[in-house]
Design an enzyme around this catalytic site. Structure first.
Site, mmCIF file in Angstrom:
data_model
loop_
_atom_site.group_PDB
_atom_site.id
_atom_site.type_symbol
_atom_site.label_atom_id
_atom_site.label_comp_id
_atom_site.label_asym_id
_atom_site.label_seq_id
_atom_site.Cartn_x
_atom_site.Cartn_y
_atom_site.Cartn_z
ATOM 1 N N ARG A 22 1.590 -0.999 -14.209
ATOM 2 C CA ARG A 22 0.463 -0.156 -13.767
ATOM 3 C C ARG A 22 -0.034 0.803 -15.019
ATOM 4 O O ARG A 22 0.722 1.461 -15.525
ATOM 5 C CB ARG A 22 0.577 0.700 -12.594
ATOM 6 C CG ARG A 22 0.869 0.184 -11.594
ATOM 7 C CD ARG A 22 1.104 0.923 -10.122
ATOM 8 N NE ARG A 22 1.222 0.152 -8.917
ATOM 9 C CZ ARG A 22 1.893 0.301 -7.998
ATOM 10 N NH1 ARG A 22 1.916 1.702 -7.580
ATOM 11 N NH2 ARG A 22 2.354 -0.717 -6.911
ATOM 12 N N SER A 113 -1.893 -0.477 -5.937
ATOM 13 C CA SER A 113 -1.571 0.219 -4.726
ATOM 14 C C SER A 113 -2.252 1.272 -4.317
ATOM 15 O O SER A 113 -3.381 1.296 -4.174
ATOM 16 C CB SER A 113 0.031 0.143 -4.513
ATOM 17 O OG SER A 113 0.295 0.625 -3.195
ATOM 18 N N HIS A 114 -1.643 2.367 -4.206
ATOM 19 C CA HIS A 114 -2.035 3.610 -3.492
ATOM 20 C C HIS A 114 -2.668 4.392 -4.589
ATOM 21 O O HIS A 114 -3.278 5.675 -4.272
ATOM 22 C CB HIS A 114 -0.853 4.534 -2.763
ATOM 23 C CG HIS A 114 0.200 4.842 -3.752
ATOM 24 N ND1 HIS A 114 1.116 3.650 -4.048
ATOM 25 C CD2 HIS A 114 0.772 5.773 -4.243
ATOM 26 C CE1 HIS A 114 2.070 3.991 -4.871
ATOM 27 N NE2 HIS A 114 1.646 5.559 -5.190
ATOM 28 N N LYS A 126 1.019 -7.624 -10.682
ATOM 29 C CA LYS A 126 2.338 -7.634 -10.255
ATOM 30 C C LYS A 126 2.697 -9.349 -9.983
ATOM 31 O O LYS A 126 1.732 -9.885 -9.569
ATOM 32 C CB LYS A 126 2.460 -7.109 -8.681
ATOM 33 C CG LYS A 126 3.885 -6.893 -8.452
ATOM 34 C CD LYS A 126 3.781 -5.861 -7.068
ATOM 35 C CE LYS A 126 3.416 -6.419 -5.761
ATOM 36 N NZ LYS A 126 4.121 -6.410 -4.600
ATOM 37 N N ASP A 278 -2.752 1.383 2.771
ATOM 38 C CA ASP A 278 -2.938 1.938 1.474
ATOM 39 C C ASP A 278 -3.953 0.766 0.684
ATOM 40 O O ASP A 278 -4.311 -0.037 1.462
ATOM 41 C CB ASP A 278 -1.743 2.072 0.610
ATOM 42 C CG ASP A 278 -0.958 0.802 0.341
ATOM 43 O OD1 ASP A 278 -1.191 -0.234 1.182
ATOM 44 O OD2 ASP A 278 -0.219 0.917 -0.813
ATOM 45 N N ASP A 280 -3.580 -1.525 -1.142
ATOM 46 C CA ASP A 280 -3.297 -3.031 -1.168
ATOM 47 C C ASP A 280 -2.715 -3.560 0.169
ATOM 48 O O ASP A 280 -2.411 -4.767 0.121
ATOM 49 C CB ASP A 280 -2.186 -3.315 -2.265
ATOM 50 C CG ASP A 280 -0.971 -2.957 -2.201
ATOM 51 O OD1 ASP A 280 -0.868 -1.632 -1.706
ATOM 52 O OD2 ASP A 280 -0.060 -3.438 -2.540
ATOM 53 N N ASP A 282 0.115 -2.759 1.743
ATOM 54 C CA ASP A 282 1.426 -3.068 2.453
ATOM 55 C C ASP A 282 1.890 -1.599 2.966
ATOM 56 O O ASP A 282 3.198 -1.699 3.536
ATOM 57 C CB ASP A 282 2.222 -3.500 1.040
ATOM 58 C CG ASP A 282 2.053 -2.634 -0.209
ATOM 59 O OD1 ASP A 282 1.507 -1.586 -0.163
ATOM 60 O OD2 ASP A 282 2.774 -2.865 -1.102
ATOM 61 N N ARG A 283 1.355 -0.619 2.971
ATOM 62 C CA ARG A 283 1.916 0.697 3.447
ATOM 63 C C ARG A 283 1.371 1.039 4.708
ATOM 64 O O ARG A 283 0.080 0.376 5.149
ATOM 65 C CB ARG A 283 1.633 1.747 2.597
ATOM 66 C CG ARG A 283 2.369 1.787 1.197
ATOM 67 C CD ARG A 283 2.282 3.047 0.502
ATOM 68 N NE ARG A 283 2.965 2.970 -0.769
ATOM 69 C CZ ARG A 283 3.543 4.125 -1.578
ATOM 70 N NH1 ARG A 283 3.004 5.066 -1.111
ATOM 71 N NH2 ARG A 283 3.983 4.041 -2.728
ATOM 72 N N GLU A 366 11.008 5.327 2.988
ATOM 73 C CA GLU A 366 10.264 6.382 3.505
ATOM 74 C C GLU A 366 9.055 6.631 2.963
ATOM 75 O O GLU A 366 8.414 7.333 3.703
ATOM 76 C CB GLU A 366 10.929 7.598 2.883
ATOM 77 C CG GLU A 366 11.603 7.607 1.300
ATOM 78 C CD GLU A 366 10.413 7.678 0.613
ATOM 79 O OE1 GLU A 366 9.400 8.314 0.717
ATOM 80 O OE2 GLU A 366 10.428 6.811 -0.610
ATOM 81 N N LYS A 378 6.372 -5.275 1.988
ATOM 82 C CA LYS A 378 6.281 -4.487 3.274
ATOM 83 C C LYS A 378 4.655 -4.923 3.548
ATOM 84 O O LYS A 378 4.065 -5.368 2.972
ATOM 85 C CB LYS A 378 6.345 -3.044 2.594
ATOM 86 C CG LYS A 378 5.639 -2.584 1.385
ATOM 87 C CD LYS A 378 5.802 -1.245 1.216
ATOM 88 C CE LYS A 378 5.200 -0.779 0.036
ATOM 89 N NZ LYS A 378 5.574 -1.135 -1.197
#
Ligand code: VG1
Ligand code: CO
Length: 545
Positions: A22, A113-114, A126, A278, A280, A282-283, A366, A378
């Site tokens: 990143r 991602s986020h 990735k 998020d 991408d 996954d969250r 978490e 995830k």
């Protein structure tokens, strides 16, 4: 179409972090920066030559250009078949799903991602292996090593292809298959959850939901699955159109960055169920009316109720896993179910071996990450659908489900303090000072708490025995409270210090307190132990989740 060999020189710092490489968009846009990294993937991952590769990203700025560059390099390196999401789009869990379904040899996810997107923000890349999961450390390390010696890359001399049209085309000897990004993933979800029950819940008219896609990749997935397939009223999905800069927002589903959806759950007219995902996809964040479910609790509730969900009740649950800083809520459920609970370092790549070896069925972090053996990433929408299915079966509110869970298993109060953009040297020094005093801490008393153990988490993978050291400082207190310190591996500016705090409450009379109040003593201990203000100059964290 001609294959061109271009001379290049290595760039410093192409070692992937917690989840891929990143950097700022400006860094990625330097001539040869992306090319070097992608060529290093092909140089080290021999199966891709003559094999199948999946490519897709979260739609952020530079996604399209990067996709074209990757396709040209893939064609020049002899990849036989590339499956790419329409317009270059695929959520992270969808990449995992597609790799597995079509038995591809790997995948490239374009996402940070986020992290925010746009010309002045972040981009990322990735590599996922044939199991659909993030490449393990030995693979990312091999790719990184290759970037340090690379002196040329191969690319196909050709114009851009039309990424928007579904269908198959030929790029030199490589077949490019442009697929609908949602279909395969939606089918997988349909195979796991009881869509009929969820549809009935929406049709009952007494249930309200909103899903905030935060202008990121889950928009098209949520619209198709929730509104089209499950009959949720139109408008259930908000911010559903992916934008290259995520509308200027920070696509991180937490109480701070997703405040728009949080406010919709508040007050006596607050909606019954809300969720966000998020950049991408996954969250996930899950909320009930006036109620926030911590990701650690969400994992525990999912595991405690898996037998109610059709896709999971057929097989006996294997084990579970959580990342080390994740609260121990799921450990209590595992104890009761008599299954093993693994504690892994931060990052989804550490769950891959356990899932492949069928040691675990569910896992989570978490940081708003939850998932199962259905893919190797995830999965944000998966978690939302799990909760929807649970609500449809239990016919209780989110708050009631979680509060009954606490009564049965105890409550793990939990909070995370992030200090973002801290001076790198100061953050490294803070961690080093902590490490230096670990051996002397056990048995000592600090502000009425007695330290039971203090260590720097080290993990030996139970499947391949790989050892990962220095994964975060853990301080455990008698009674079950914990403080964990680690530095983020996904940031692109300075350092981010994360402090994770947890305390356990078995007494139902004391399970309804505000988290902030319960955590006050631990926060003060965390400050004192690490000298956070003295070392970083910060009196307050940047984000509290
Ligand atoms: C963070 C989270 C970690 C998560 C990782 C990637 O890493 O803490 O739990 O797996 O992001 O998530 P770090 O090193 O910054 O703490 V994502 O949604 O960025 O792919
Ligand atoms: Co993500």
């Amino acid at each position: 179409m001609q294959i061109l060999k271009t001379n290049t020189t290595p760039f410093d710092g192409q070692r992937p972090g917690t989840s891929g490489l990143r950097k700022k968009v400006k860094t990625f846009k330097q001539p040869h920066y992306l090319e070097n990294f992608v060529q290093a993937i092909f140089d080290t991952q021999g199966d891709l030559v003559g094999g199948t590769l999946v490519v897709g990203g979260d739609g952020r700025y530079y996604n399209r250009e990067a996709t074209q560059i990757i396709l040209r390099i893939a064609a020049a390196n002899g990849v036989a078949h590339v499956i790419v999401g329409q317009s270059g789009l695929l959520s992270t869990p969808a990449v995992s799903c597609v790799i597995r379904k079509y038995k591809a040899h790997g995948g490239i996810v374009l996402s940070a991602s986020h992290n925010p997107g746009g010309p002045d923000e972040d981009f990322g890349i990735k590599f996922n292996t044939a199991n659909g999961g993030p490449a393990p450390e030995n693979v990312t390390e091999a790719i990184y090593q290759r970037t340090t010696t690379i002196n040329d890359f191969q690319t196909l001399e050709t114009t851009d292809i039309d990424l928007d049209k579904i269908g198959t085309l030929q790029l030199h000897e490589m077949q490019v298959e442009i697929i609908d990004p949602v279909t395969d993933y939606a089918e997988l979800m349909q195979s796991l959850f009881d869509f009929e029950s969820i549809r009935n819940l929406f049709e009952s008219g007494s249930f309200s939901m909103r899903f905030d896609a935060m202008h990121a990749i889950t928009g098209p997935y949520a619209c198709r699955i929730l509104e089209e397939m499950l009959g949720a009223p139109s408008g259930t999905v908000i911010n559903g159109t992916p934008l290259t800069d995520f509308g200027g927002g920070h696509p991180d589903p937490n109480l701070v960055h997703a405040h728009e959806i949080v406010s919709m759950t508040q007050g006596s007219n607050g909606i019954d169920f809300a969720a966000a995902s998020d950049g991408d996809g996954d969250r996930n964040m899950v909320l009930g009316q006036n109620f926030f479910v911590t990701p650690s609790d969400s994992l525990a509730v999912i595991v405690a109720n898996y037998h109610l969900i059709s896709g999971y009740q057929k097989d006996k649950i294997k084990g579970v896993a959580r990342s080390m800083p994740t609260s121990q809520a799921v450990d209590h459920v595992a104890d009761k179910l008599g299954i093993e609970c693994f504690e892994t370092p931060t990052g989804w790549k550490f769950f891959g071996n356990l899932l492949d070896a069928e040691k675990i069925t569910f896992c989570g972090e978490e940081s708003f990450g939850t998932g199962s053996n259905h893919v190797r990433e995830k999965d944000g929408l998966w978690a939302v659908l799990f909760w929807l299915n649970l609500l449809a079966v239990k016919k209780q509110s989110v708050a009631t489900i979680v509060q009954e869970h606490w009564r049965e298993f105890g409550r793990n109060y939990y909070t995370r303090y992030d200090y973002e953009g801290v001076n790198k040297e100061a953050a490294t020094d803070l961690m080093q000072q902590l490490r230096n005093k670990l051996a002397s801490l056990p048995g000592t008393q600090i502000q009425n708490h007695t330290i039971e153990y203090a260590d720097d988490f080290s993990y030996t993978d139970p499947i391949d025995n790989t050892v990962s050291k220095n994964q975060g400082v853990r301080i455990g207190f008698i009674g079950g409270s914990r403080i964990i310190y680690r530095l983020s591996g996904t940031g692109t500016e300075g350092a981010t210090l994360r402090v994770y705090l947890e305390s356990y409450e078995i007494d139902p009379e004391k399970q309804q307190q505000a988290t902030a109040g319960v955590m006050t003593p631990l926060i003060s201990i965390a400050q004192e132990l690490a000298q956070i203000t003295q070392k970083t100059g910060r009196t307050q964290p940047t984000v509290i989740t």
